[in-house]
Design a protein around this motif. Structure first.
Motif, PDB file in Angstrom:
ATOM      1  N   LEU A  94       0.839  -1.202   0.000  1.00  0.00           N
ATOM      2  CA  LEU A  94       0.000   0.000   0.000  1.00  0.00           C
ATOM      3  C   LEU A  94       0.870   1.247   0.000  1.00  0.00           C
ATOM      4  CD1 LEU A  94      -2.606   1.611   0.259  1.00  0.00           C
ATOM      5  CD2 LEU A  94      -2.525   1.185   2.730  1.00  0.00           C
TER       6      LEU A  94
ATOM      7  N   VAL B  54      -8.748   3.294   2.213  1.00  0.00           N
ATOM      8  CA  VAL B  54      -7.531   2.483   2.147  1.00  0.00           C
ATOM      9  C   VAL B  54      -6.359   3.248   2.762  1.00  0.00           C
ATOM     10  CG1 VAL B  54      -5.805   1.595   0.537  1.00  0.00           C
ATOM     11  CG2 VAL B  54      -8.204   1.007   0.226  1.00  0.00           C
TER      12      VAL B  54
ATOM     13  N   LEU C 264      -7.309  -2.841   4.537  1.00  0.00           N
ATOM     14  CA  LEU C 264      -6.443  -3.307   3.452  1.00  0.00           C
ATOM     15  C   LEU C 264      -7.196  -4.199   2.463  1.00  0.00           C
ATOM     16  CD1 LEU C 264      -3.189  -4.018   5.479  1.00  0.00           C
ATOM     17  CD2 LEU C 264      -3.538  -2.191   3.802  1.00  0.00           C
TER      18      LEU C 264
ATOM     19  N   VAL D 210      -8.115  -2.583  -0.916  1.00  0.00           N
ATOM     20  CA  VAL D 210      -7.109  -2.204  -1.915  1.00  0.00           C
ATOM     21  C   VAL D 210      -7.476  -2.726  -3.296  1.00  0.00           C
ATOM     22  CG1 VAL D 210      -4.701  -2.508  -2.627  1.00  0.00           C
ATOM     23  CG2 VAL D 210      -5.228  -1.902  -0.261  1.00  0.00           C
TER      24      VAL D 210
ATOM     25  N   LYS E 115      -8.010  -0.511  -6.696  1.00  0.00           N
ATOM     26  CA  LYS E 115      -7.247  -0.708  -7.938  1.00  0.00           C
ATOM     27  C   LYS E 115      -8.160  -0.988  -9.128  1.00  0.00           C
ATOM     28  CE  LYS E 115      -2.842  -1.970  -5.920  1.00  0.00           C
ATOM     29  NZ  LYS E 115      -1.806  -2.987  -5.785  1.00  0.00           N
TER      30      LYS E 115
END
Length: 183
Positions: free
Chosen positions: A6, A117, A164, A167, A171
């Protein structure tokens, strides 16, 4: 490993936040600053106080402080994270539409997810690391939070993991703003 990945992606995520539509943000929307009152028509209305940090931000970004406070102040468990993310975002989107938002809801989702995030993950890390780094204070800290330090740290490790877990969604949504930036 997930935190380091990250951190390596942070510039790309921050750039996406910068490209999103801007909106007025409270920047300190937590349960202590938000109240529900009844309207004359019998409905509910949210009232925000303490506008000291008001400014602009990416659409969706302002929700994150509220979500973090649900875990920190209301002591929601990490198992509640998916429902919390979905419920809070759905209500935010309803409010945006009521206020006249006609934009792509994926942009608001991207703003929320990227901010969650980044800010959520690093806030969870801070909540766990600060007390962990002061071993001589563990007993006092445990009395303050009402649970053994090990349980507290395990809880925040799970909350970090729940942030997390977003994520991949971030994306997947990034091309929405990255493609428009290239045009």
């Amino acid at each position: 490993d997930r935190v380091l990945r990250l951190y390596a992606d942070r510039e790309r995520l921050l750039a996406a936040l910068e490209r999103l539509p801007r909106t007025l943000c409270h920047h300190d929307a937590h349960r202590g600053n938000l109240f529900v009152r009844s309207t004359d028509s019998g409905g509910d209305q949210t009232v925000a106080i303490d506008w000291a940090q008001v400014g602009t931000g990416a659409v969706g970004e302002d929700l994150v402080q509220l979500v973090i406070s649900l875990f920190a102040d209301d002591r929601r468990s990490a198992a509640d994270a998916p429902a919390v993310h979905e419920t809070v975002f759905a209500r935010y989107l309803e409010g945006l539409c009521q206020a006249g938002w006609r934009g792509d809801s994926r942009l608001a989702r991207l703003g929320y997810i990227v901010a969650a995030v980044l800010l959520g993950s690093f806030s969870a890390l801070e909540m766990a690391l600060v007390p962990a780094l002061e071993p001589c204070q563990h007993a006092q800290f445990a009395r303050t939070v009402g649970q053994p330090i090990e349980d507290y740290l395990a809880q925040w490790a799970q909350i970090l993991s729940a942030f997390l877990d977003l994520v991949d969604e971030a994306k997947r949504l990034l091309p929405i703003v990255e493609d428009t930036a290239r045009r």
